[in-house]
Design a protein around this motif. Structure first.
Motif, PDB file in Angstrom:
ATOM      1  N   THR A 281       0.831  -1.211   0.000  1.00 24.14           N
ATOM      2  CA  THR A 281       0.000   0.000   0.000  1.00 24.14           C
ATOM      3  C   THR A 281       0.861   1.255   0.000  1.00 24.14           C
ATOM      4  N   GLU A 282       1.899   1.278   0.831  1.00 30.14           N
ATOM      5  CA  GLU A 282       2.779   2.442   0.904  1.00 30.14           C
ATOM      6  C   GLU A 282       3.506   2.672  -0.414  1.00 30.14           C
ATOM      7  N   LEU A 283       3.948   1.597  -1.049  1.00 27.25           N
ATOM      8  CA  LEU A 283       4.646   1.707  -2.326  1.00 27.25           C
ATOM      9  C   LEU A 283       3.721   2.298  -3.391  1.00 27.25           C
ATOM     10  N   ARG A 284       2.492   1.835  -3.438  1.00 29.58           N
ATOM     11  CA  ARG A 284       1.526   2.338  -4.421  1.00 29.58           C
ATOM     12  C   ARG A 284       1.143   3.778  -4.122  1.00 29.58           C
ATOM     13  N   ASP A 285       0.949   4.108  -2.853  1.00 26.73           N
ATOM     14  CA  ASP A 285       0.597   5.480  -2.493  1.00 26.73           C
ATOM     15  C   ASP A 285       1.696   6.464  -2.868  1.00 26.73           C
ATOM     16  N   GLU A 286       2.941   6.026  -2.801  1.00 19.71           N
ATOM     17  CA  GLU A 286       4.070   6.918  -3.049  1.00 19.71           C
ATOM     18  C   GLU A 286       4.368   7.103  -4.537  1.00 19.71           C
ATOM     19  N   PHE A 287       4.209   6.049  -5.330  1.00 21.02           N
ATOM     20  CA  PHE A 287       4.708   6.086  -6.710  1.00 21.02           C
ATOM     21  C   PHE A 287       3.650   5.893  -7.794  1.00 21.02           C
ATOM     22  N   LEU A 288       2.533   5.273  -7.508  1.00 26.92           N
ATOM     23  CA  LEU A 288       1.508   5.017  -8.515  1.00 26.92           C
ATOM     24  C   LEU A 288       0.628   6.253  -8.715  1.00 26.92           C
ATOM     25  N   ILE A 289       0.332   6.575  -9.985  1.00 22.75           N
ATOM     26  CA  ILE A 289      -0.606   7.639 -10.319  1.00 22.75           C
ATOM     27  C   ILE A 289      -1.789   6.979 -11.026  1.00 22.75           C
ATOM     28  N   ASP A 290      -2.926   6.895 -10.314  1.00 28.19           N
ATOM     29  CA  ASP A 290      -4.072   6.145 -10.853  1.00 28.19           C
ATOM     30  C   ASP A 290      -5.314   7.013 -11.028  1.00 28.19           C
ATOM     31  N   SER A 291      -5.110   8.332 -11.126  1.00 25.04           N
ATOM     32  CA  SER A 291      -6.240   9.261 -11.216  1.00 25.04           C
ATOM     33  C   SER A 291      -6.388   9.871 -12.608  1.00 25.04           C
ATOM     34  N   LEU A 292      -5.794   9.262 -13.607  1.00 26.66           N
ATOM     35  CA  LEU A 292      -5.716   9.876 -14.931  1.00 26.66           C
ATOM     36  C   LEU A 292      -6.919   9.541 -15.803  1.00 26.66           C
ATOM     37  N   MET A 293      -7.086  10.343 -16.854  1.00 32.54           N
ATOM     38  CA  MET A 293      -8.066  10.141 -17.918  1.00 32.54           C
ATOM     39  C   MET A 293      -9.509  10.121 -17.417  1.00 32.54           C
ATOM     40  N   GLN A 294      -9.845  11.091 -16.559  1.00 33.00           N
ATOM     41  CA  GLN A 294     -11.219  11.267 -16.101  1.00 33.00           C
ATOM     42  C   GLN A 294     -11.921  12.289 -17.005  1.00 33.00           C
ATOM     43  N   LYS A 295     -13.058  11.917 -17.526  1.00 32.58           N
ATOM     44  CA  LYS A 295     -13.771  12.771 -18.477  1.00 32.58           C
ATOM     45  C   LYS A 295     -14.142  14.118 -17.852  1.00 32.58           C
ATOM     46  N   GLY A 296     -13.902  15.164 -18.622  1.00 37.95           N
ATOM     47  CA  GLY A 296     -14.277  16.499 -18.204  1.00 37.95           C
ATOM     48  C   GLY A 296     -13.365  17.113 -17.157  1.00 37.95           C
ATOM     49  N   LYS A 297     -12.173  16.527 -16.955  1.00 36.15           N
ATOM     50  CA  LYS A 297     -11.296  17.019 -15.897  1.00 36.15           C
ATOM     51  C   LYS A 297      -9.837  17.075 -16.349  1.00 36.15           C
ATOM     52  N   ILE A 298      -9.098  17.947 -15.692  1.00 37.71           N
ATOM     53  CA  ILE A 298      -7.634  17.944 -15.749  1.00 37.71           C
ATOM     54  C   ILE A 298      -7.146  17.448 -14.395  1.00 37.71           C
ATOM     55  N   ASN A 299      -6.380  16.379 -14.398  1.00 38.55           N
ATOM     56  CA  ASN A 299      -5.801  15.824 -13.174  1.00 38.55           C
ATOM     57  C   ASN A 299      -4.280  15.883 -13.277  1.00 38.55           C
ATOM     58  N   LEU A 300      -3.628  16.413 -12.248  1.00 42.64           N
ATOM     59  CA  LEU A 300      -2.187  16.592 -12.254  1.00 42.64           C
ATOM     60  C   LEU A 300      -1.566  16.004 -10.986  1.00 42.64           C
ATOM     61  N   THR A 301      -0.364  15.477 -11.132  1.00 44.47           N
ATOM     62  CA  THR A 301       0.436  15.063  -9.978  1.00 44.47           C
ATOM     63  C   THR A 301       1.758  15.812 -10.033  1.00 44.47           C
ATOM     64  N   TYR A 302       2.001  16.593  -8.989  1.00 44.06           N
ATOM     65  CA  TYR A 302       3.231  17.388  -8.873  1.00 44.06           C
ATOM     66  C   TYR A 302       4.200  16.611  -7.997  1.00 44.06           C
ATOM     67  N   THR A 303       5.327  16.193  -8.576  1.00 41.42           N
ATOM     68  CA  THR A 303       6.304  15.429  -7.824  1.00 41.42           C
ATOM     69  C   THR A 303       7.544  16.266  -7.546  1.00 41.42           C
ATOM     70  N   HIS A 304       8.123  16.069  -6.375  1.00 44.55           N
ATOM     71  CA  HIS A 304       9.332  16.800  -6.007  1.00 44.55           C
ATOM     72  C   HIS A 304      10.580  16.222  -6.671  1.00 44.55           C
ATOM     73  N   TYR A 305      10.444  15.130  -7.406  1.00 40.26           N
ATOM     74  CA  TYR A 305      11.556  14.673  -8.249  1.00 40.26           C
ATOM     75  C   TYR A 305      11.650  15.605  -9.445  1.00 40.26           C
ATOM     76  N   ASP A 306      12.668  16.435  -9.471  1.00 40.84           N
ATOM     77  CA  ASP A 306      12.888  17.390 -10.560  1.00 40.84           C
ATOM     78  C   ASP A 306      11.678  18.289 -10.814  1.00 40.84           C
ATOM     79  N   ARG A 307      10.800  18.441  -9.804  1.00 41.57           N
ATOM     80  CA  ARG A 307       9.612  19.308  -9.912  1.00 41.57           C
ATOM     81  C   ARG A 307       8.784  18.972 -11.147  1.00 41.57           C
ATOM     82  N   TYR A 308       8.708  17.677 -11.430  1.00 42.70           N
ATOM     83  CA  TYR A 308       8.023  17.186 -12.625  1.00 42.70           C
ATOM     84  C   TYR A 308       6.523  17.094 -12.372  1.00 42.70           C
TER      85      TYR A 308
END
Length: 279
Positions: A22-49
């Motif tokens: 669970t901790e590994l997935r919470d830290e590294f997995l991005i599973d909120s993408l491709m939702q209709k009618g929305k922009i979803n972003l993940t801001y990571t402190h790795y190189d401010r990507y």
């Protein structure tokens, strides 16, 4: 709201060794993408990507999120876009760029207004987004999949025969530090990026697509001598820290989009981990 974001912090490799599933997935997995009618972003402190998606059923405007402390999103950033859905367009400061399936667009720093549109709300465009800090402005440029620089790698004998399409990369598009492309595995091949490698001078994010219904990809990460895995579904992404390998094996063939940023622009700058040395 049509735009939402979350923040991910950098993790020390010694800490990651102690993470449960669970901790590994919470830290590294991005599973909120491709939702209709929305922009979803993940801001990571790795190189401010930033990795994210925009799925307009009408139109969606890209606006600055709070971590940027900017008047507009691209005030100090550059942006890469690849459309994995139906046909659409990206309007950049009044200029419209039509993007078909698997077409890419690079948008340089300083563009004040970016608007995403779908041609057909029933079959919307699905824009996958990557963004990195920038220090100067380079021209906005569209790159079709056919115009990408192609590399044929691997073989059927080792189950990793694949085509790498370098789309937003030096020689095709001039950028500050952002690089993006797409790797498509041939039928019968399941392994990507073998032999595995790390590149201590930049981070990377993989976004998996074309994963057939009922199938999955097992993504491997961690230091070469102590690896971990995350099971991935279609349209999910995973953050790869500079100290981590990044490779995967699917229960069928699939495609993934890779995006990178960091210290340099040398695509071949990597430290290969021998397959027999992985643990």
């Amino acid at each position: 709201m049509s735009i939402s974001y979350e923040t991910r912090y950098a993790s020390h490799p010694e800490a990651v060794k102690k993470y449960n599933t669970t901790e590994l997935r919470d830290e590294f997995l991005i599973d909120s993408l491709m939702q209709k009618g929305k922009i979803n972003l993940t801001y990571t402190h790795y190189d401010r990507y930033i990795a994210g998606s925009a799925v307009p059923q009408g139109s969606l405007k890209l606006e600055a999120i709070d971590p940027l402390k900017a008047e507009y999103f691209l005030e100090r950033r550059e942006l890469g876009i690849i459309n994995i859905g139906g046909s659409g367009a990206v309007e950049v400061d009044g200029t419209s760029y039509k993007l078909g399936h698997k077409d890419a667009l690079y948008v340089g720093m300083g563009a004040k207004e970016v608007i995403f549109k779908s041609d057909d709300a029933g079959k919307p465009a699905k824009f996958y987004l990557n963004s990195a800090p920038a220090h100067t402005t380079y021209p906005t440029k569209k790159v079709t999949l056919a115009a990408a620089n192609k590399l044929e790698l691997g073989s059927m004998e080792t189950a990793n025969h694949r085509t790498v399409s370098q789309m937003i990369i030096g020689g095709v598009v001039t950028t500050c530090q952002l690089q993006m492309g797409m790797t498509e595995l041939k039928t019968g091949s399941v392994w990507n990026t073998m032999p595995a490698h790390v590149h201590d001078r930049r981070m990377e994010i993989y976004f998996y697509l074309d994963v057939p219904e009922g199938q999955s990809v097992c993504h491997f990460m961690g230091q070469p001598q102590e690896t971990r895995h995350i099971w991935m579904q279609n349209h999910e992404a995973v953050i790869s820290p500079p100290w981590s390998i990044h490779c995967g094996s699917g229960t069928s063939n699939y495609t993934f989009i890779w995006g990178m940023a960091g210290e340099n622009l040398d695509y071949s700058d990597m430290d290969v981990a021998k397959i027999t040395d992985l643990r």
